[in-house]
Design an enzyme around this catalytic site. Structure first.
Site, PDB file in Angstrom:
ATOM      1  N   ASP A 150      12.557  66.963  -2.790  1.00  0.00           N
ATOM      2  CA  ASP A 150      13.911  66.420  -2.863  1.00  0.00           C
ATOM      3  C   ASP A 150      14.853  67.241  -1.988  1.00  0.00           C
ATOM      4  O   ASP A 150      14.928  68.474  -2.134  1.00  0.00           O
ATOM      5  CB  ASP A 150      14.341  66.505  -4.338  1.00  0.00           C
ATOM      6  CG  ASP A 150      15.556  65.662  -4.642  1.00  0.00           C
ATOM      7  OD1 ASP A 150      15.450  64.424  -4.570  1.00  0.00           O
ATOM      8  OD2 ASP A 150      16.618  66.253  -4.944  1.00  0.00           O
ATOM      9  N   GLU A 176      11.922  64.548   1.683  1.00  0.00           N
ATOM     10  CA  GLU A 176      12.935  63.514   1.459  1.00  0.00           C
ATOM     11  C   GLU A 176      14.241  64.018   2.060  1.00  0.00           C
ATOM     12  O   GLU A 176      15.065  64.612   1.376  1.00  0.00           O
ATOM     13  CB  GLU A 176      13.109  63.225  -0.043  1.00  0.00           C
ATOM     14  CG  GLU A 176      14.052  62.071  -0.319  1.00  0.00           C
ATOM     15  CD  GLU A 176      15.389  62.486  -0.949  1.00  0.00           C
ATOM     16  OE1 GLU A 176      16.128  61.581  -1.350  1.00  0.00           O
ATOM     17  OE2 GLU A 176      15.698  63.693  -1.042  1.00  0.00           O
TER      18      GLU A 176
END
Lengths: 670, 670
Positions: free
Chosen positions: A395, A424
Site C-alpha cells: 500500500d 500500489e
C-alpha cells in the site's frame, strides 16, 4: 584506462599492457549506470544494444558474454551490426536467478584482411602476397583452436596458399569462402577481447512473475448470510467460486485487528461510537498489530488453512502490506519513537489537506530509531511468508523511502526468491519507475484513467519504452475499492466488458475488485466521485453471486483465453495497429517463440455499434503481406479468413464489444 | 548502496547508516559513464540536468557541487525544477584546469512543511500546532547556522510562534514569508545531503582553445621568385601578410625530409627519377625523420626563428603530426618491428584499393614493440613543443588506436596544458566523437560537403547536441589541399565569399588553405574530382599575392568582424532562424553574457539574387516580441531598423552575398 605503467625510456612512461583497440559505448539495457538489474522471467529474451567500433578499417566482432551467477560458465551470443556502428544481439534467460552480462568486442585480423580483399578483388589489385597473408592469419587462428575447427582452419590455409600460386583473379574469388570467416570468429584471440567496463545484471524472477489474474475481495463480506460478518472460514468456502472463474491470486485487504480510535463509519463518515467495523487499513488494536489476525475474521490457524486450501485449488493468497498504524496499535505505546510527534507531544495523524485521518498514524521513517523500525517491518513480512504468503501488495510504497524498499525486498528475496511484491503507487512517472528499480516486481498503473484510444496507445507505449520497459511489470486494474472511474457510473454492462477485455489482454497481469466488478456495482459516493457508495472499506456488504447479469461467464471466458494463449503471458510484445475509426482500438501480442499470436479489437463506445477498416502491421502478426490468414474470435466464436492489412471489423456493444482473435497462418505455420 | 551492515536484532540486518531519501538519476552532461571529461574554455557555462526526487511529498532541494582540482573549496550552485522531476542549473568555469562536479540533493523539512502549509491554507485547515512545528524547524536550522542568518532564523521562529497564538487564518498567511525558506535552503543539514554517485569532470582548456582563424600554406611555395623553392626564411617574410589578413595560426604541412623511394610526381603521377619535390607526407630520408627539418626548407634554428617571429606578429605556428614514414625514414632500418611485414618479409605500403602508396609505410600500432613506438612518437611531440609549437594538426588520427591518443594527449597536456590537438578525421560520426572523447581539443568536420540550407542546418544541429556538443569543438575548412569541392570548380568569386562567411561565422574555429583560397584557385584534377590540378602536395607553386580579384580584403574584413564580436568566439550558442526562401540561410550567435549578438544571412545561390522574409526567433536575439531593434551590417555597412520576427532581406551574389548583422536593442540594452 591507464592501469599500471612502467618506465620505458628515460622520459616517457608507456602503459604496461596493450590497451584495447575497440571502443564499446552506450550499452543497453543499462539502468542507473548498471547499479540496478533489469527484470525478466525464465524464457524471456534480453535484447542488447551497444556502439562498438575500432580505429581505422579494422574488422570488428561483437558478442554478448553472459552467465548465471554465481559463476557458471560464460556463454557467448554474437551481435550483428544495425547501422551507424550500433550492434544488436539477444539471448534468452533460461531459469530464475541472477544473471550478468557484458558486451565483448575484438578486432578480427582475418575479417580485416577479408574486407580489404573484397576491395582488392573489386578493383583487380590482388597480389600473391595478399593471399599468403590470409593463409598466415588462418594458421594463427588454428594455433588458438582445438579439435575439428583447427584441422579445417589448417586445410583452408593450405588451400589459400596453393591458390596463391595460380591465376590471381580466380584465386581471389575462391578465397571468399565464408567458412573460414566463421571458424575464425569462433576462435578469437582471447587476449585481444575487450569487455564493456560495467557488468550489467539481470534479475530473473520465478515463472509466476510472468502473468497472473487477481481477484481482490473483502473477507468480511464473504458470509453466505446477509447481516452476519464474513470470516476466513467463509472465505475458504468462496475459493472454489474464484478458482472456477479462472483467477490465479486471491488478494485480501489487511486482515489485522482494526483500531477503535478515530474509526470511520459508513461512507467514510465520522463514527464516534466505533459502532461499525472500521477501515481494514486502520491497523492495530489491543488484539495485536501487523502480525495478528482480526479476531472477527478468525485465527492464525484459520489463515494457515485458508492458504492451504487455496493452494489445493490452484490459487495463491496475496496480502496487503500497509505500513501504518491505528492509534491503538501496540507499537504506539511500545515504540513511540516510530511515529512523528507534534510540538505538544501528540502523534501526528495522516493528513491530505483538508482531510486529517484520525484513525491512522503514519510511521516515521526519519525516526531516530529507524533501524529498529526497519527490522520490525521485515519481521512482519517474514511472519506471513512463514504462513505461506508469497505475494504482497504494498500500500502506497511511494510514501516510504526508496532505500527502505531496496533493502527490505533484497533481504526478503535473498532467502525467499519466490516472494513477489506489487507496488500500489499512483504518483509521478519517475517515482513509479524508481519503485521498480528498487525491487518491486510488479506495479499498479494508470490504466484505470486511460480510456480513449489515444490515451491508451500513448500510455502503453510509454510503459513499453526505455527503463520502464526493462524493469516495470504493469498490473492493470479496471477497478479497486478506491477507484470507480466515471465511465462505470452509468452501470452499462458493455463498459464492464470493455474494460475487462482491455485489462486482461493489454497486459500480462490484471485484477478486479470483486464481487463488485462482476455484479456491476457502479454507484459513486457522489457525482464525479471515484469512491464507491457504501464502500466495503467502511461497512459490511453482502453480495448475491447468483444475481442475474453477473459477469462471471465473461470472467471465465477471458481467463480461459489468457491461460490458453502464451501471447497473453509475454510482457515484451505489445503492438498497436491502425483502425480508421477512433472508437475502435486494435493491438496484438505474440509469444516470444512466435507460435502464438493474439489480435484484439475493442469497441470503446459503450452505446453504439462501431465499424471500420483495420490497417494491420502484418510483421507483428508474423504474416506475409500477400498471405491470407485465419483469425478465430476466441471471445465470440466465429473464424474469418483475412488477407493484407485492411480488413473490416464491426462491434456492437449490445452484443460482442470486442474481438479477441487468435491469428493463424494458413500455410501450415502458426 | 548497502555499505557496512551491523546486526540489529537476532534475525535482521539493517544498514548501519541511514540511506539517502532522495534519488538522483540521469545526470547530464555525463560522457561514457563519467570516464570522459567534458570540454570547456574559461568563462563558458556548464549546463547541468538531473532527475531528482524523494519519496512521498518531501520538499527537495537540489544543487550542483563543483570545484577546481586539486582540492579547492566546493562551490554550490542551486538547481531549479523544469518539470517531470527534472532539474537544471548552470555555472561558469572561471579558468583553465581540471574541474569536477556532482549533483547534490536533500530533503528540506522546512520546505516540506511550507508546501503542506500552503495546502492547509488553501483548504482552511491550519492548526496552531502546525505553526509551532514550523517554528521548531526554523530553530533547528538556526542551530546549524552561524552569523546573521542564524539570528534571522531565530527571529522568524519567534514570529511564527507568536502568530500561532493569534487568529489562525491570518497567521497562516503571514507565515508564507519567502525569507526563512531562503535562509533554510542556505543552511542544509549536511549529513542529509546525497550526492550523485559518479564524480563528473570538466577539462577547461586554455582561452586560445575557444576561437581561432587558421591559414594553411606550403612553406616551399612561399618563394618571392617563381622557380626558386621557398624556404622557412621566405615563410618568415610571408608572416606579415598573414598577420595583416587577421589570422591567428599559421599551419604548415609536414616540414620534414621527404623520402625518394616511391616518390610521387606532379598530379600524383609516378615519379621514377624522384625529380620533383615529393609529397611532404612521405616523411623521412637519410636527412632524418619526424624530428628533422627538410634541408631544402632550412634548419632547426631557422624553424625556431620562424616561431619567434610569428609570436612577435601575434601568430602561432601549428605543425602537422603525420605518423607514417617514407621507406627511407631512419626508423625503417632502426626499428623494422614498427612496420607491418608481408609474408615475403617486405614492409607493407599504405593501401586504399586499388591504390597502393609506394612512398608511405604505415606504422604498425599492433607491433610487438608497440611500447617503444609509442614512446618515440611522444618524443616527436615533445621535440617540437621544445621549439615553441603549441598546436598540432594530427593527420588521420582515426587510423591509429584511440587509446594511443588518449595516452599521448594526456601525457603531453599534463606537462604542457597549453598544447592543443586538432584531429583531421573524416570518418563515421561515432569515431569522430570518440577522438574528441580521448582528448583531441578540436576536430575537422564535414562542413566542406554541407552546402544546401537543409544540409547545413541538420549537420550543425547534430554537432550541437548530445555528447558531441559537450566534447567536440568543430573546426571548419571550406578548402584544404585535399578538398576542392565541386561547387568551387566554376571559379565564381561569390562561392568563395559565401563559403568563407559560412566557415568564419558558423563556428568559432575556421581555416583556409591559402593562397589557393584567396586567389580563387579552382581547377580540379579532373571533372568531379576533389583534388586540385597541379596540387602543391606534389609540386612547387608560385602564387601572385597581388593578383587582381584576391579575396584578401574579404579575409581582412571577416577576421576583423570575428575579433570584434565575442558572439563569434562562443561555442555553445548557434541558433537557426526561418527564412521563406530556401536559398537563404539565417542563423545567430550570442556571447555567453548576452551583450553581443550576431545574425548572419547568406545567399547560398552563387548566381542569382535571392530575397525573402525572415521568421526570427527573437528570444535568441535577446529582443522582445514588440520591440524594434537595430541590425548593423558589419559586412556591407548599412544599418536597418527592424521589428518583430518578419523582416525583408535580399542578397545579390554579384554584390554582397551575405549580411553579418550586429543586433542591438534600441532600448539602451545591447
Amino acid at each position: 584506462m591507464r592501469g599500471a605503467r612502467v618506465r620505458n625510456e628515460e622520459t616517457t612512461v608507456v602503459p604496461a599492457r596493450r590497451p584495447p583497440r575497440v571502443a564499446i559505448e552506450n550499452v543497453w539495457p543499462q539502468v542507473d549506470g548498471g547499479a540496478v538489474p533489469i527484470a525478466r522471467t525464465p524464457g524471456e529474451p534480453v535484447d542488447v544494444y551497444a556502439d562498438v567500433f575500432a580505429d581505422g578499417t579494422a574488422g570488428v566482432r561483437v558478442a554478448i558474454r553472459w552467465r548465471r551467477r554465481p559463476a557458471t560458465e560464460w556463454r557467448w551470443t554474437p551481435m550483428t551490426p544495425v547501422g551507424n556502428d550500433r550492434w544488436h544481439g539477444a539471448f534468452v534467460v533460461p531459469e530464475a536467478g541472477a544473471y550478468e552480462f557484458a558486451v565483448a568486442g575484438w578486432v578480427d585480423p582475418y575479417l580485416t584482411w577479408r574486407e580489404l580483399l573484397d576491395r582488392r578483388i573489386a578493383t583487380g589489385s590482388v597480389t600473391e602476397g595478399d593471399l599468403q597473408e590470409g593463409a598466415d592469419l588462418l594458421r594463427a587462428a588454428a594455433r588458438r583452436t582445438q579439435g575439428p575447427d583447427a584441422s579445417r582452419l589448417i586445410e583452408h590455409a593450405g588451400r589459400l596458399r596453393s591458390l596463391a600460386a595460380g591465376p590471381l583473379a580466380e584465386a581471389a574469388r575462391s578465397a571468399t569462402d565464408p567458412e573460414p570467416l566463421e571458424l575464425v570468429a569462433r576462435s578469437p584471440d582471447r587476449s585481444a577481447i575487450y569487455l564493456s567496463p560495467t557488468v550489467l545484471r539481470i534479475r530473473v524472477d520465478p515463472p509466476r512473475a510472468r502473468a497472473s489474474a487477481w481477484y481482490e475481495l473483502f473477507p468480511r463480506s464473504t458470509s453466505p448470510k446477509a447481516g452476519r460478518p464474513g470470516t476466513l472460514r467463509d472465505l475458504r468456502q468462496r475459493l472454489s467460486y474464484i478458482a472456477d472463474l479462472g483467477f490465479d491470486v486471491v488478494y485480501l485487504p489487511p486482515i489485522h485487528p482494526i483500531g477503535r480510535t478515530g474509526r470511520r463509519g459508513p461512507d467514510n463518515r465520522h463514527d464516534p461510537n466505533a459502532s461499525g467495523p472500521g477501515s481494514p487499513w486502520a491497523i492495530g488494536s489491543e488484539a495485536g498489530g501487523h502480525t495478528a489476525v482480526d479476531p472477527a475474521l478468525g485465527t492464525i490457524d484459520e489463515f494457515r488453512e485458508l492458504v492451504a486450501e487455496a493452494g489445493r485449488q490452484g490459487l495463491e493468497v496475496a496480502l496487503d502490506l500497509a505500513f501504518q498504524c491505528s492509534p491503538d496499535h501496540p507499537w504506539v505505546t511500545e515504540h513511540p519513537a516510530w511515529f512523528r510527534h507534534r510540538p505538544d507531544g501528540s502523534i501526528r495523524t495522516a493528513e491530505n489537506p483538508p482531510k486529517r485521518y484520525e484513525d491512522i498514524y503514519p510511521l516515521d521513517f526519519d525516526s531516530r530509531d529507524w533501524r529498529a523500525l526497519w527490522a520490525a517491518l521485515r519481521e512482519v513480512v517474514e511472519f506471513w511468508i512463514g504462513l505461506g504468503v508469497r505475494w504482497f501488495r504494498v500500500d502506497n510504497p511511494h510514501t516510504k523511502p526508496f532505500e527502505f524498499w531496496r533493502w527490505l525486498i533484497a533481504e526478503v528475496r535473498r532467502d525467499h526468491p519466490e516472494v513477489l511484491f506489487l507496488a500500489e503507487a499512483f504518483t509521478r512517472p519517475k517515482v513509479m519507475v524508481r519503485l521498480a528499480e528498487v525491487g518491486f516486481t510488479h506495479s499498479y498503473t494508470y490504466f484505470a484513467w486511460r480510456t480513449t484510444r489515444a490515451e491508451i496507445e500513448r500510455y502503453f507505449r510509454e510503459l513499453h519504452e526505455g527503463v520502464s520497459h526493462e524493469v516495470l511489470r504493469p498490473h492493470l486494474w479496471p477497478n479497486t475499492p478506491d477507484i470507480l472511474t466515471e465511465q462505470f457510473h452509468s452501470g452499462r454492462r458493455s463498459v464492464f466488458v470493455q474494460r475487462l477485455v482491455l485489462a486482461a489482454t493489454l497486459g500480462s497481469h490484471y485484477g478486479i475488485y470483486g464481487p463488485a466488478y462482476e455484479l456491476l456495482e457502479h454507484r459513486p459516493l457522489q457525482a464525479a466521485s471515484e469512491e464507491y457508495a457504501r464502500s466495503e472499506k467502511y461497512e459490511l456488504r453482502h453480495w448475491d453471486l447468483d444475481a442475474p447479469g453477473s459477469l462471471a461467464p465473461e470472467l471465465r471466458r477471458i481467463n480461459r483465453i489468457r491461460r490458453e494463449n502464451p501471447a497473453l503471458h509475454a510482457g515484451r510484445n505489445l503492438a498497436f495497429h491502425g483502425v480508421d475509426n477512433d472508437r475502435l482500438i486494435a493491438y496484438s501480442r505474440r509469444s516470444d517463440d512466435g507460435t502464438n499470436t493474439v489480435l484484439v479489437v475493442v469497441n470503446l463506445d459503450a452505446e453504439s455499434p462501431q465499424a471500420g477498416w483495420t490497417w494491420l502491421d502484418l510483421r507483428e502478426l508474423g504474416v506475409a503481406p500477400e498471405e491470407p490468414f485465419e483469425v478465430e474470435d476466441l471471445w465470440n466464436g466465429p473464424r474469418y479468413r483475412w488477407a493484407g492489412a485492411r480488413n473490416f471489423v464491426r462491434l456492437d456493444p449490445q452484443a460482442e464489444t470486442a474481438h479477441v482473435f487468435r491469428v493463424r497462418r494458413l500455410g501450415g505455420g502458426s
